[in-house]
Write a protein that holds these residues in place. Sequence first.
Motif, PDB file in Angstrom:
ATOM      1  N   ASP A 195      -2.038  35.765 -22.710  1.00  0.00           N
ATOM      2  CA  ASP A 195      -1.343  36.487 -21.814  1.00  0.00           C
ATOM      3  C   ASP A 195      -0.675  35.773 -20.510  1.00  0.00           C
ATOM      4  OD1 ASP A 195       0.486  38.641 -21.615  1.00  0.00           O
ATOM      5  OD2 ASP A 195      -0.759  39.575 -20.328  1.00  0.00           O
ATOM      6  N   ASP A 196      -0.721  34.562 -20.660  1.00  0.00           N
ATOM      7  CA  ASP A 196      -0.143  33.562 -19.667  1.00  0.00           C
ATOM      8  C   ASP A 196       1.269  33.116 -19.981  1.00  0.00           C
ATOM      9  OD1 ASP A 196       0.338  31.958 -17.571  1.00  0.00           O
ATOM     10  OD2 ASP A 196      -1.242  30.826 -17.689  1.00  0.00           O
ATOM     11  N   ARG A 197       2.256  33.935 -20.152  1.00  0.00           N
ATOM     12  CA  ARG A 197       3.549  33.711 -20.340  1.00  0.00           C
ATOM     13  C   ARG A 197       4.131  32.699 -19.856  1.00  0.00           C
ATOM     14  NH1 ARG A 197       5.929  39.655 -22.229  1.00  0.00           N
ATOM     15  NH2 ARG A 197       4.296  39.967 -23.879  1.00  0.00           N
ATOM     16  N   PRO A 198       4.263  32.751 -18.200  1.00  0.00           N
ATOM     17  CA  PRO A 198       5.014  31.543 -17.522  1.00  0.00           C
ATOM     18  C   PRO A 198       4.553  29.877 -18.108  1.00  0.00           C
ATOM     19  CG  PRO A 198       4.235  33.261 -16.155  1.00  0.00           C
ATOM     20  CD  PRO A 198       3.657  33.585 -17.445  1.00  0.00           C
ATOM     21  N   ALA A 199       2.947  29.809 -18.055  1.00  0.00           N
ATOM     22  CA  ALA A 199       2.563  28.622 -18.748  1.00  0.00           C
ATOM     23  C   ALA A 199       2.931  28.426 -19.997  1.00  0.00           C
ATOM     24  CB  ALA A 199       0.972  28.716 -18.701  1.00  0.00           C
ATOM     25  N   ALA A 200       3.101  29.278 -20.842  1.00  0.00           N
ATOM     26  CA  ALA A 200       3.570  28.971 -22.310  1.00  0.00           C
ATOM     27  C   ALA A 200       5.056  28.617 -22.250  1.00  0.00           C
ATOM     28  CB  ALA A 200       3.530  30.291 -22.885  1.00  0.00           C
ATOM     29  N   LEU A 201       5.886  29.237 -21.198  1.00  0.00           N
ATOM     30  CA  LEU A 201       7.325  29.045 -21.293  1.00  0.00           C
ATOM     31  C   LEU A 201       7.421  27.620 -20.850  1.00  0.00           C
ATOM     32  CD1 LEU A 201       9.964  30.223 -21.538  1.00  0.00           C
ATOM     33  CD2 LEU A 201       9.913  30.898 -18.989  1.00  0.00           C
ATOM     34  N   ALA A 202       6.557  27.004 -19.866  1.00  0.00           N
ATOM     35  CA  ALA A 202       6.819  25.764 -19.314  1.00  0.00           C
ATOM     36  C   ALA A 202       6.286  24.794 -20.299  1.00  0.00           C
ATOM     37  CB  ALA A 202       5.898  25.641 -17.996  1.00  0.00           C
ATOM     38  N   LEU A 203       5.356  24.995 -21.208  1.00  0.00           N
ATOM     39  CA  LEU A 203       4.807  24.025 -22.078  1.00  0.00           C
ATOM     40  C   LEU A 203       6.059  24.012 -23.020  1.00  0.00           C
ATOM     41  CD1 LEU A 203       1.189  25.202 -22.334  1.00  0.00           C
ATOM     42  CD2 LEU A 203       1.935  22.966 -21.748  1.00  0.00           C
ATOM     43  N   LEU A 204       6.570  24.991 -23.532  1.00  0.00           N
ATOM     44  CA  LEU A 204       7.667  25.038 -24.742  1.00  0.00           C
ATOM     45  C   LEU A 204       8.884  24.104 -24.147  1.00  0.00           C
ATOM     46  CD1 LEU A 204       7.077  28.486 -26.036  1.00  0.00           C
ATOM     47  CD2 LEU A 204       6.448  26.463 -27.316  1.00  0.00           C
ATOM     48  N   ASN A 205       9.053  24.469 -22.580  1.00  0.00           N
ATOM     49  CA  ASN A 205      10.203  23.756 -22.256  1.00  0.00           C
ATOM     50  C   ASN A 205       9.956  22.142 -22.389  1.00  0.00           C
ATOM     51  OD1 ASN A 205      12.374  25.616 -21.858  1.00  0.00           O
ATOM     52  ND2 ASN A 205      11.206  26.277 -20.136  1.00  0.00           N
ATOM     53  N   GLN A 206       8.741  21.913 -22.115  1.00  0.00           N
ATOM     54  CA  GLN A 206       8.286  20.331 -22.249  1.00  0.00           C
ATOM     55  C   GLN A 206       8.451  19.854 -23.660  1.00  0.00           C
ATOM     56  OE1 GLN A 206       4.426  19.431 -20.272  1.00  0.00           O
ATOM     57  NE2 GLN A 206       4.502  21.003 -19.042  1.00  0.00           N
ATOM     58  N   ALA A 207       7.932  20.664 -24.671  1.00  0.00           N
ATOM     59  CA  ALA A 207       7.925  20.471 -26.008  1.00  0.00           C
ATOM     60  C   ALA A 207       9.394  20.154 -26.437  1.00  0.00           C
ATOM     61  CB  ALA A 207       7.524  21.471 -26.706  1.00  0.00           C
ATOM     62  N   LEU A 208      10.570  20.835 -25.986  1.00  0.00           N
ATOM     63  CA  LEU A 208      11.645  20.736 -26.060  1.00  0.00           C
ATOM     64  C   LEU A 208      12.518  19.563 -25.776  1.00  0.00           C
ATOM     65  CD1 LEU A 208      13.935  22.491 -27.517  1.00  0.00           C
ATOM     66  CD2 LEU A 208      14.509  23.402 -25.451  1.00  0.00           C
ATOM     67  N   ALA A 209      11.907  19.198 -24.395  1.00  0.00           N
ATOM     68  CA  ALA A 209      12.367  17.905 -23.718  1.00  0.00           C
ATOM     69  C   ALA A 209      11.848  16.848 -24.618  1.00  0.00           C
ATOM     70  CB  ALA A 209      11.950  17.979 -22.292  1.00  0.00           C
ATOM     71  N   ALA A 210      10.557  16.885 -25.065  1.00  0.00           N
ATOM     72  CA  ALA A 210       9.932  15.661 -25.857  1.00  0.00           C
ATOM     73  C   ALA A 210      10.656  15.546 -27.162  1.00  0.00           C
ATOM     74  CB  ALA A 210       8.392  16.055 -25.984  1.00  0.00           C
ATOM     75  N   ALA A 211      10.961  16.556 -27.778  1.00  0.00           N
ATOM     76  CA  ALA A 211      11.664  16.338 -29.094  1.00  0.00           C
ATOM     77  C   ALA A 211      12.763  17.415 -29.383  1.00  0.00           C
ATOM     78  CB  ALA A 211      10.622  16.360 -30.253  1.00  0.00           C
ATOM     79  N   PRO A 212      14.072  17.176 -28.674  1.00  0.00           N
ATOM     80  CA  PRO A 212      15.067  18.022 -28.862  1.00  0.00           C
ATOM     81  C   PRO A 212      15.401  18.513 -30.267  1.00  0.00           C
ATOM     82  CG  PRO A 212      15.581  16.167 -27.262  1.00  0.00           C
ATOM     83  CD  PRO A 212      14.439  15.862 -28.209  1.00  0.00           C
ATOM     84  N   ASP A 213      15.420  17.680 -31.040  1.00  0.00           N
ATOM     85  CA  ASP A 213      15.487  17.857 -32.632  1.00  0.00           C
ATOM     86  C   ASP A 213      14.458  18.668 -33.490  1.00  0.00           C
ATOM     87  OD1 ASP A 213      17.984  16.647 -32.202  1.00  0.00           O
ATOM     88  OD2 ASP A 213      17.340  14.885 -32.749  1.00  0.00           O
ATOM     89  N   ALA A 214      13.343  18.830 -32.589  1.00  0.00           N
ATOM     90  CA  ALA A 214      12.176  19.309 -33.474  1.00  0.00           C
ATOM     91  C   ALA A 214      12.498  20.969 -33.465  1.00  0.00           C
ATOM     92  CB  ALA A 214      11.017  19.190 -32.824  1.00  0.00           C
ATOM     93  N   ALA A 215      12.362  21.492 -34.792  1.00  0.00           N
ATOM     94  CA  ALA A 215      12.415  22.933 -34.854  1.00  0.00           C
ATOM     95  C   ALA A 215      11.760  23.820 -34.264  1.00  0.00           C
ATOM     96  CB  ALA A 215      12.791  23.436 -36.366  1.00  0.00           C
ATOM     97  N   ARG A 216      10.455  23.572 -34.077  1.00  0.00           N
ATOM     98  CA  ARG A 216       9.425  24.434 -33.879  1.00  0.00           C
ATOM     99  C   ARG A 216       9.545  24.969 -32.400  1.00  0.00           C
ATOM    100  NH1 ARG A 216       2.703  23.680 -33.744  1.00  0.00           N
ATOM    101  NH2 ARG A 216       2.337  25.889 -33.255  1.00  0.00           N
ATOM    102  N   ALA A 217       9.649  24.051 -31.517  1.00  0.00           N
ATOM    103  CA  ALA A 217       9.729  24.401 -30.032  1.00  0.00           C
ATOM    104  C   ALA A 217      10.812  25.203 -30.089  1.00  0.00           C
ATOM    105  CB  ALA A 217      10.097  23.126 -29.327  1.00  0.00           C
ATOM    106  N   ARG A 218      12.093  25.287 -30.677  1.00  0.00           N
ATOM    107  CA  ARG A 218      13.048  26.139 -30.195  1.00  0.00           C
ATOM    108  C   ARG A 218      12.875  27.533 -30.859  1.00  0.00           C
ATOM    109  NH1 ARG A 218      17.426  23.575 -28.248  1.00  0.00           N
ATOM    110  NH2 ARG A 218      17.661  21.378 -28.629  1.00  0.00           N
ATOM    111  N   ILE A 219      12.386  27.544 -31.833  1.00  0.00           N
ATOM    112  CA  ILE A 219      11.842  28.878 -32.679  1.00  0.00           C
ATOM    113  C   ILE A 219      10.582  29.510 -31.823  1.00  0.00           C
ATOM    114  CG2 ILE A 219      10.729  29.892 -34.614  1.00  0.00           C
ATOM    115  CD1 ILE A 219      12.069  27.855 -36.519  1.00  0.00           C
ATOM    116  N   ASP A 220       9.594  28.755 -31.362  1.00  0.00           N
ATOM    117  CA  ASP A 220       8.528  29.363 -30.597  1.00  0.00           C
ATOM    118  C   ASP A 220       9.266  29.836 -29.149  1.00  0.00           C
ATOM    119  OD1 ASP A 220       6.977  28.838 -32.653  1.00  0.00           O
ATOM    120  OD2 ASP A 220       5.657  27.306 -31.539  1.00  0.00           O
ATOM    121  N   LEU A 221      10.272  29.046 -28.601  1.00  0.00           N
ATOM    122  CA  LEU A 221      10.748  29.415 -27.218  1.00  0.00           C
ATOM    123  C   LEU A 221      11.482  30.738 -27.492  1.00  0.00           C
ATOM    124  CD1 LEU A 221      11.292  28.832 -24.496  1.00  0.00           C
ATOM    125  CD2 LEU A 221      13.185  27.453 -25.116  1.00  0.00           C
ATOM    126  N   ALA A 222      12.210  30.773 -28.698  1.00  0.00           N
ATOM    127  CA  ALA A 222      13.192  31.935 -28.783  1.00  0.00           C
ATOM    128  C   ALA A 222      12.205  33.229 -28.917  1.00  0.00           C
ATOM    129  CB  ALA A 222      13.965  31.821 -30.013  1.00  0.00           C
TER     130      ALA A 222
END
Length: 385
Positions: A195-222
């Motif tokens: 239940d640490d959503r702010p930390a999860a949000l930060a990690l998903l944004n890092q994942a999106l920055a690391a691999a902009p074309d990766a599908a998983r980061a966008r689906i998990d973020l959405a």
Amino acid sequence: MEFDISWILLGLPLAFVLGWAASRFDLRQLRAENRRAPKAYFKGLNFLLNEQQDQAIDAFIEAVQNDPDTSELHFALGNLFRRRGEYDRAVRVHEHLLSRGDLGRSDRERAQYALALDFLKAGLLDRAEDALTRLEATPFEAQARLALLAIYERSRDWPHAAAIARKMHDARQGDFSTRQAHYLCEQAQACIANDDRPAALALLNQALAAAPDAARARIDLARLQQRMGDSDAALDTLKALSRQAPAALPLAAPLLVETALATNRKSEVQALLHAHYAEAASLDVLEGIVALEATDAAGPAVARQRYVQHLDQEQSLVAAAKWLAAEKLEHEEFHPQVQRALDHAAKPLTRYRCAACGFEARQHFWQCPGCQSWDSYPARRVEEL
């Protein structure tokens, strides 16, 4: 008593004869040992070529006993033990090599790598990790890092796995950006579970920055944005997914429907799903279209006609079963039995299949549970492959 020099004159030839005889004996013994060592070595090699590993091991042990300083024989013996699953004996052989003070640097590094493989095969991951970390800045560095990556993935130690992947990416040992994004997404899932959503949000944004074309980061973020009540942001993230990784859109179709119903952008989502379906007819996208059109004024009956239209393009048992589920038959009393039979036959066709090992699952996995490959599951059902 007077010293008689004649004894010296008599003793010198005798000492010479005895020395000569001793040297001849040592020479014969050395030659015999040298003959035995190659003979044992070639005998072991012959057994090995004939896949007689028990006899090969016995022959190599004999060769090592005759010449304990030969490192190559130790390596051959250790590898044989490992191949046979006798990991404790392989470990002893390679540890003995490492304990030798006369071992050269290249052989020492080779023995260290062989010892790490022994521990890895034996399932002693902590000892394997320690042995592999000692191989930094050696010719075995790349293999050691790959093995460490496997260990960290197996133990789900995502922070250490991300660090190793980053090292390998920086060292140009491959493109590990997508792998790093997966590790960050795994850490984000752990944060969500706590239940640490702010930390999860930060990690998903890092994942999106690391691999902009990766599908998983966008689906998990959405999905996280939707859970946090920001449906508009979730929908924008999924629209970006349709542009960056359109092949993965079927995985996000249910989430697209959810965000469409939570916002006033239903027509926008419908247009997106129709456009994607026109390019690549997908069962999941079709389900999304039917779910949204069923809420229109036309009603579910008209929406179900989408299944019939799909059958014009694809011979789909899944679509046929879904269409038939709400239809009235002439002999309606037999409908439940027929429907159960169709659903049972269509059920295996709705699974996902790993492209690497063929492992099938009801749900989509980013990492195959069977072969541990990443991104090996297509975003399409078995019937569509």
